[in-house]
Motif scaffolding. Structure first.
Motif, PDB file in Angstrom:
ATOM      1  N   ILE A   1       0.788  -1.204  -0.009  1.00 22.58           N
ATOM      2  CA  ILE A   1      -0.041   0.106   0.005  1.00 22.58           C
ATOM      3  C   ILE A   1       0.972   1.202  -0.198  1.00 22.58           C
ATOM      4  N   ARG A   2       0.772   2.097  -0.997  1.00 22.58           N
ATOM      5  CA  ARG A   2       1.547   3.337  -1.269  1.00 22.58           C
ATOM      6  C   ARG A   2       0.796   4.559  -1.249  1.00 22.58           C
ATOM      7  N   GLN A   3       1.624   5.656  -0.783  1.00 20.58           N
ATOM      8  CA  GLN A   3       1.184   6.742  -0.930  1.00 20.58           C
ATOM      9  C   GLN A   3       2.195   8.038  -1.199  1.00 20.58           C
ATOM     10  N   PRO A   4       2.366   8.333  -2.466  1.00 19.99           N
ATOM     11  CA  PRO A   4       3.160   9.366  -2.856  1.00 19.99           C
ATOM     12  C   PRO A   4       3.138  10.586  -2.129  1.00 19.99           C
ATOM     13  N   LEU A   5       3.970  11.691  -1.998  1.00 19.98           N
ATOM     14  CA  LEU A   5       3.896  12.508  -1.289  1.00 19.98           C
ATOM     15  C   LEU A   5       2.827  13.685  -1.802  1.00 19.98           C
ATOM     16  N   LEU A   6       2.676  13.864  -3.223  1.00 19.98           N
ATOM     17  CA  LEU A   6       1.653  14.746  -3.678  1.00 19.98           C
ATOM     18  C   LEU A   6       0.021  14.088  -3.314  1.00 19.98           C
ATOM     19  N   TRP A   7      -0.066  12.866  -3.133  1.00 21.66           N
ATOM     20  CA  TRP A   7      -1.316  12.098  -2.764  1.00 21.66           C
ATOM     21  C   TRP A   7      -1.693  12.559  -1.367  1.00 21.66           C
ATOM     22  N   ARG A   8      -0.988  12.848  -0.409  1.00 21.95           N
ATOM     23  CA  ARG A   8      -1.475  12.854   0.926  1.00 21.95           C
ATOM     24  C   ARG A   8      -2.251  13.894   1.412  1.00 21.95           C
ATOM     25  N   GLY A   9      -2.301  14.912   0.810  1.00 18.70           N
ATOM     26  CA  GLY A   9      -3.338  16.003   0.862  1.00 18.70           C
ATOM     27  C   GLY A   9      -4.701  15.537   0.336  1.00 18.70           C
ATOM     28  N   CYS A  10      -4.681  14.601  -0.598  1.00 17.46           N
ATOM     29  CA  CYS A  10      -5.988  14.051  -1.088  1.00 17.46           C
ATOM     30  C   CYS A  10      -6.392  12.703  -0.521  1.00 17.46           C
ATOM     31  N   GLY A  11      -5.603  12.200   0.361  1.00 17.89           N
ATOM     32  CA  GLY A  11      -6.009  10.970   0.973  1.00 17.89           C
ATOM     33  C   GLY A  11      -6.182   9.858   0.068  1.00 17.89           C
ATOM     34  N   TRP A  12      -5.110   9.908  -1.133  1.00 20.66           N
ATOM     35  CA  TRP A  12      -5.170   8.979  -1.960  1.00 20.66           C
ATOM     36  C   TRP A  12      -4.143   7.820  -1.716  1.00 20.66           C
ATOM     37  N   TRP A  13      -4.415   6.567  -1.965  1.00 14.16           N
ATOM     38  CA  TRP A  13      -3.448   5.369  -1.926  1.00 14.16           C
ATOM     39  C   TRP A  13      -3.740   4.406  -3.166  1.00 14.16           C
ATOM     40  N   SER A  14      -2.542   3.698  -3.258  1.00 10.38           N
ATOM     41  CA  SER A  14      -2.571   2.505  -4.342  1.00 10.38           C
ATOM     42  C   SER A  14      -2.177   1.060  -3.831  1.00 10.38           C
ATOM     43  N   ILE A  15      -2.486   0.281  -4.494  1.00 14.20           N
ATOM     44  CA  ILE A  15      -2.171  -0.980  -4.198  1.00 14.20           C
ATOM     45  C   ILE A  15      -1.411  -1.766  -5.246  1.00 14.20           C
ATOM     46  N   ARG A  16      -0.302  -2.415  -4.948  1.00 13.83           N
ATOM     47  CA  ARG A  16       0.277  -3.306  -5.754  1.00 13.83           C
ATOM     48  C   ARG A  16       0.561  -4.771  -5.116  1.00 13.83           C
ATOM     49  N   VAL A  17       0.650  -5.514  -6.023  1.00 13.39           N
ATOM     50  CA  VAL A  17       0.858  -7.163  -5.416  1.00 13.39           C
ATOM     51  C   VAL A  17       2.115  -7.719  -6.184  1.00 13.39           C
ATOM     52  N   ASN A  18       2.499  -8.646  -5.864  1.00 15.18           N
ATOM     53  CA  ASN A  18       3.375  -9.845  -6.329  1.00 15.18           C
ATOM     54  C   ASN A  18       2.727 -10.948  -6.498  1.00 15.18           C
ATOM     55  N   ARG A  19       2.665 -11.653  -7.891  1.00 10.44           N
ATOM     56  CA  ARG A  19       1.947 -12.643  -8.290  1.00 10.44           C
ATOM     57  C   ARG A  19       2.704 -13.435  -9.250  1.00 10.44           C
ATOM     58  N   LEU A  20       2.391 -14.763  -9.364  1.00  8.55           N
ATOM     59  CA  LEU A  20       3.175 -15.312 -10.735  1.00  8.55           C
ATOM     60  C   LEU A  20       2.417 -15.014 -11.634  1.00  8.55           C
ATOM     61  N   SER A  21       3.211 -14.185 -12.797  1.00 12.18           N
ATOM     62  CA  SER A  21       2.414 -13.701 -14.081  1.00 12.18           C
ATOM     63  C   SER A  21       2.955 -14.508 -15.274  1.00 12.18           C
ATOM     64  N   GLY A  22       3.945 -15.376 -15.100  1.00 11.13           N
ATOM     65  CA  GLY A  22       4.517 -15.872 -16.247  1.00 11.13           C
ATOM     66  C   GLY A  22       5.559 -15.018 -17.094  1.00 11.13           C
ATOM     67  N   ARG A  23       5.745 -13.934 -16.682  1.00 11.42           N
ATOM     68  CA  ARG A  23       6.622 -12.915 -17.245  1.00 11.42           C
ATOM     69  C   ARG A  23       7.698 -12.376 -16.118  1.00 11.42           C
ATOM     70  N   SER A  24       8.911 -11.797 -16.937  1.00 10.01           N
ATOM     71  CA  SER A  24       9.740 -11.078 -16.384  1.00 10.01           C
ATOM     72  C   SER A  24       9.275 -10.030 -15.254  1.00 10.01           C
ATOM     73  N   ALA A  25       9.942  -9.759 -14.332  1.00 14.16           N
ATOM     74  CA  ALA A  25       9.423  -8.673 -13.377  1.00 14.16           C
ATOM     75  C   ALA A  25       9.569  -7.403 -14.075  1.00 14.16           C
ATOM     76  N   ASN A  26      10.521  -7.275 -15.012  1.00 18.54           N
ATOM     77  CA  ASN A  26      10.789  -6.085 -15.499  1.00 18.54           C
ATOM     78  C   ASN A  26       9.817  -5.931 -17.017  1.00 18.54           C
ATOM     79  N   ASP A  27       9.140  -6.710 -17.363  1.00 15.45           N
ATOM     80  CA  ASP A  27       8.091  -6.860 -18.326  1.00 15.45           C
ATOM     81  C   ASP A  27       7.137  -5.667 -18.200  1.00 15.45           C
ATOM     82  N   ALA A  28       6.583  -4.801 -19.265  1.00 14.67           N
ATOM     83  CA  ALA A  28       5.785  -3.639 -19.019  1.00 14.67           C
ATOM     84  C   ALA A  28       4.503  -4.095 -18.699  1.00 14.67           C
ATOM     85  N   GLN A  29       4.091  -5.432 -19.326  1.00 11.95           N
ATOM     86  CA  GLN A  29       2.751  -5.938 -18.830  1.00 11.95           C
ATOM     87  C   GLN A  29       2.506  -6.490 -17.388  1.00 11.95           C
TER      88      GLN A  29
END
Length: 535
Positions: free
Chosen positions: A325-353
Motif C-alpha cells: 500500500i503506497r502513498q506518494p507525497l503529492l497524494w497525501r493531501g487528497c488521502g489517496w493510496w494505491s495497491i500493488r501485488v506480487n503474483r506469478l504472471s509468467g513474465r519477467s518482473a521488468n516486463d511492461a505488462q
C-alpha cells in the motif's frame, strides 16, 4: 478415467477433453501488425498516385513517369499484374487457413493444451493445478469483431498458454471452466463419485458442431459483476498528474531553462520533445487505468481495466504473495493510496505488462484500500484493520507502537524515516513499514513466504543493526526493511520461521470454495479517523 457424468455439469462444449480449433479470424488478428506494415509500405510508395486519384486537379503527372503503375499500364500488363496480385492474396489466404487448421486447443481434467505451427509444430501445456490466474484481453480491433484472447498464467517464467482468439462468449465460458477445474472442487467431486476408480485425464465425448461452435457472431453483452471500487476519471487523471513523473518533468524543465541561460538558447528546443514524451506517458497510463473495476466472483477476484484494449484478469485465492500500500507525497493531501501485488504472471518482473498487472488499485481512498484488501484477505478483523491503519499506514503516533523500529543510535541510516521504519509479525502476515515522504506498508502473508533472511553489512554491524527480508515470488513489491535493531530483528526472524511453517501447513487457500466472498464493506472505526486527524 474420470467419470464423465461427474464432471459434465461443469464443462462447456470447448472443455470436453477433445481438440477444438480457435476462431477462424485468428490468423488475421494475430498477423494484423504484418498486414498494417505491408499496407503502410504500399501506401508510402503510391502516395503520389493516390493523391492524384483523389485530387486530379492538383496532380503533377510528370511525377508518375517512373511509377510502377504507369509502367504496367503503358506495357499492357494489367492482366498479368492482376493475376500476380490474386496469386499473392490466395497464398496469404492459404497460409491463414493452414495456420488456423493446425492451431487447436484442448481442455482436459488436468491440463490446458495448445498445438500450433505448420512446418515447425509447438505443443504447450499448462497443468491446471499450477494455474495462477486467467487473463482475458480484448484489443480494440478484436472487440469490433467480437473476439478475445485468453492467457492461462502458469507457475514459471514463460509458462503461460495463450488461446488467441476466441469469440467473447466462448472465451468467458472457457475461462470459467478453467478456473472451476483448477480449483480442485470438481476433481474432488468426480473422485468421490468414481470411488476407487483411478484418477486420469477427463474426456467427455461431446463434440460441438458448426466449426466447433466458435463463430457466435458479434460480441454479446458480458455480465460484469458489480465493482466494489469506483474511480472517478477526475481522480485518476489527477493522480497521474500528481505522480513522481510530474516531479521529474519539473526537474527536466528546470535543467533545460538553466542550461539555456548559462549555455545556449538552443537548449530550449528540447522542451518540446520532453513535453511530448511525458504527455504520451500520461495518456498511456490514464487510458490503461480507465474503466477500472474489481469485484469478487466464485473463482477469485476479477479485475478489469483499459479503455481501448480491455483486459480482464481473474486472480484465484491464494495466488497473491505480497501486497504493498503506497502513498506518494503529492497524494497525501487528497488521502489517496494505491495497491500493488506480487503474483506469478509468467513474465519477467521488468516486463511492461507485468508491471501493469501488479497494480490492483491504481488510486483510491482509505475505504477503497480496505475494500480491496478484504477481497484478498477476508479474514482481517476490525481490530486487526485498526492496527493496520493506525500503526501501519498512518503511524507511528505514540509509545504504544508495536513495530520493531530503527534504534536511535542508527537514526542516521534512515535520517527522515527512522521512527517510521519498522517490522511487525502478526499471526497471519509480516508487516513492513517504510518511508516518511513516500509512505509504504508491505503485507507478506505467512502462508505464501518462501523464506525469511537476516543480513548485516559492515556499517550495520557497527550500529548493531540488521536487514530483514521476506522472500516471495519476483515482482514489484520489495520485501525488505533495513536498519532494524539487531536483537529485535533476530527475535522476529526466529518467530517468523516457526509461524511460516505453521501457516503453510494449515493453508487451504489454493483450493477455493464455490461461494463468492462476502461484500467487503469498510469498517467504520472512530479511533482511526481520530488518529488520521492527528497525523
Amino acid at each position: 478415467m474420470t467419470d464423465p457424468a461427474a464432471v459434465a455439469d461443469v464443462r462447456s462444449p470447448l472443455s470436453d477433453g477433445e481438440w477444438h480449433r480457435l476462431h477462424p479470424l485468428t490468423p488475421v488478428l494475430r498477423g494484423g501488425l504484418f498486414l498494417v506494415v505491408v499496407l503502410g509500405i504500399v501506401i508510402t510508395n503510391l502516395r503520389d498516385r493516390i493523391i492524384g486519384w483523389l485530387f486530379p486537379a492538383v496532380a503533377d503527372l510528370e511525377r508518375y513517369e517512373a511509377d510502377p503503375v504507369d509502367y504496367v499500364v503503358s506495357n499492357n500488363l494489367i492482366l498479368l499484374a492482376l493475376v500476380a496480385v490474386l496469386a499473392v492474396l490466395l497464398l496469404l489466404l492459404g497460409g491463414f487457413w493452414l495456420s488456423w487448421r493446425f492451431h487447436t486447443l484442448r481442455i482436459t481434467g488436468d491440463d490446458v493444451e495448445v498445438r500450433s505451427g505448420i512446418l515447425f509444430r509447438t505443443h504447450r501445456r499448462a497443468p491446471l493445478d499450477r494455474v495462477q490466474g486467467v487473463n482475458l484481453t480484448r484489443p480494440m480491433v478484436a472487440r469490433l469483431l467480437g473476439a478475445a484472447k485468453l492467457e492461462v498464467v502458469g507457475a514459471g517464467l514463460d509458462s503461460n498458454v495463450k488461446l488467441e482468439y476466441l469469440s467473447t462468449t466462448n472465451a468467458e465460458a472457457l475461462r470459467a471452466d478453467i478456473l472451476r477445474l483448477a480449483s480442485g472442487r470438481q476433481l474432488a467431486r468426480a473422485s468421490d463419485a468414481a470411488g476407487s476408480v483411478p484418477r486420469g485425464r477427463a474426456a467427455v465425448a461431446t463434440v460441438s458442431a458448426a466449426l466447433t461452435g466458435l463463430i457466435d457472431g458479434a460480441e454479446q453483452p458480458v455480465a460484469e459483476p458489480a465493482s466494489v471500487v469506483h474511480i472517478p476519471p477526475g481522480r485518476l487523471i489527477g493522480s497521474r498528474l500528481l505522480s513522481g513523473s510530474t516531479l521529474w518533468l519539473l526537474v527536466v524543465v528546470a535543467a533545460i531553462i538553466v542550461g539555456s541561460v548559462v549555455g545556449t538558447p538552443w537548449v530550449l528546443f528540447t522542451l518540446v520533445p520532453a513535453a511530448l514524451g511525458f504527455a504520451a506517458y500520461w495518456f498511456r497510463t490514464i487510458t490503461r487505468a480507465l474503466r477500472y473495476s474489481i469485484a469478487p466472483t466464485p473463482s477469485g477476484v476479477r479485475i478489469t481495466f483499459g479503455l481501448f484494449t480491455t483486459i480482464t484478469e481473474t486472480l484465484p485465492p491464494g495466488r497473491v504473495h505480497a501486497f504493498e500500500i503506497r502513498q506518494p507525497l503529492l497524494w497525501r493531501g487528497c488521502g489517496w493510496w494505491s495497491i500493488r501485488v506480487n503474483r506469478l504472471s509468467g513474465r519477467s518482473a521488468n516486463d511492461a505488462q507485468s508491471q501493469q498487472f501488479a497494480d490492483v488499485l491504481p488510486v483510491g481512498t482509505r475505504d477503497d484500500v480496505e475494500r480491496v484488501l478484504r477481497l484478498f484477505l477476508p479474514g482481517i478483523s476490525a481490530a486487526q484493520w485498526q492496527e493496520l491503519v493506525v500503526h501501519g499506514l498512518l503511524g507511528p503516533h505514540d509509545e504504544s507502537d508495536p513495530y520493531v523500529t530503527t534504534p536511535r543510535r542508527a537514526w542516521w541510516l534512515r535520517p527522515l524515516s527512522w521512527r517510521r521504519n519498522g517490522v511487525l509479525l502478526t499471526p497471519d502476515a509480516i508487516l513492513l513499514r517504510r518511508g516518511l515522504i513516500w509512505r509504504s506498508l508491505v503485507i507478506l502473508p505467512l502462508a505464501r513466504l518462501q523464506s525469511v533472511a537476516l543480513s548485516q553489512g559492515p556499517i550495520g554491524r557497527s550500529q548493531k543493526a540488521a536487514t530483514l527480508t521476506g522472500h516471495t515470488v519476483a515482482g514489484q513489491v520489495p520485501g525488505a526493511v533495513g536498519a532494524l535493531d539487531r536483537d529485535d530483528a533476530v527475535a522476529v526472524w526466529q518467530q517468523a520461521a516457526t509461524a511460516v511453517i505453521a501457516a503453510a501447513a494449515s493453508d487451504r487457500s489454493h483450493r477455493w470454495d464455490a461461494a463468492p466472498p462476502a461484500d467487503p464493506t469498510p469498517t467504520t472505526i472512530a479511533t482511526i479517523d481520530e488518529e488520521e486527524g492527528r497525523a
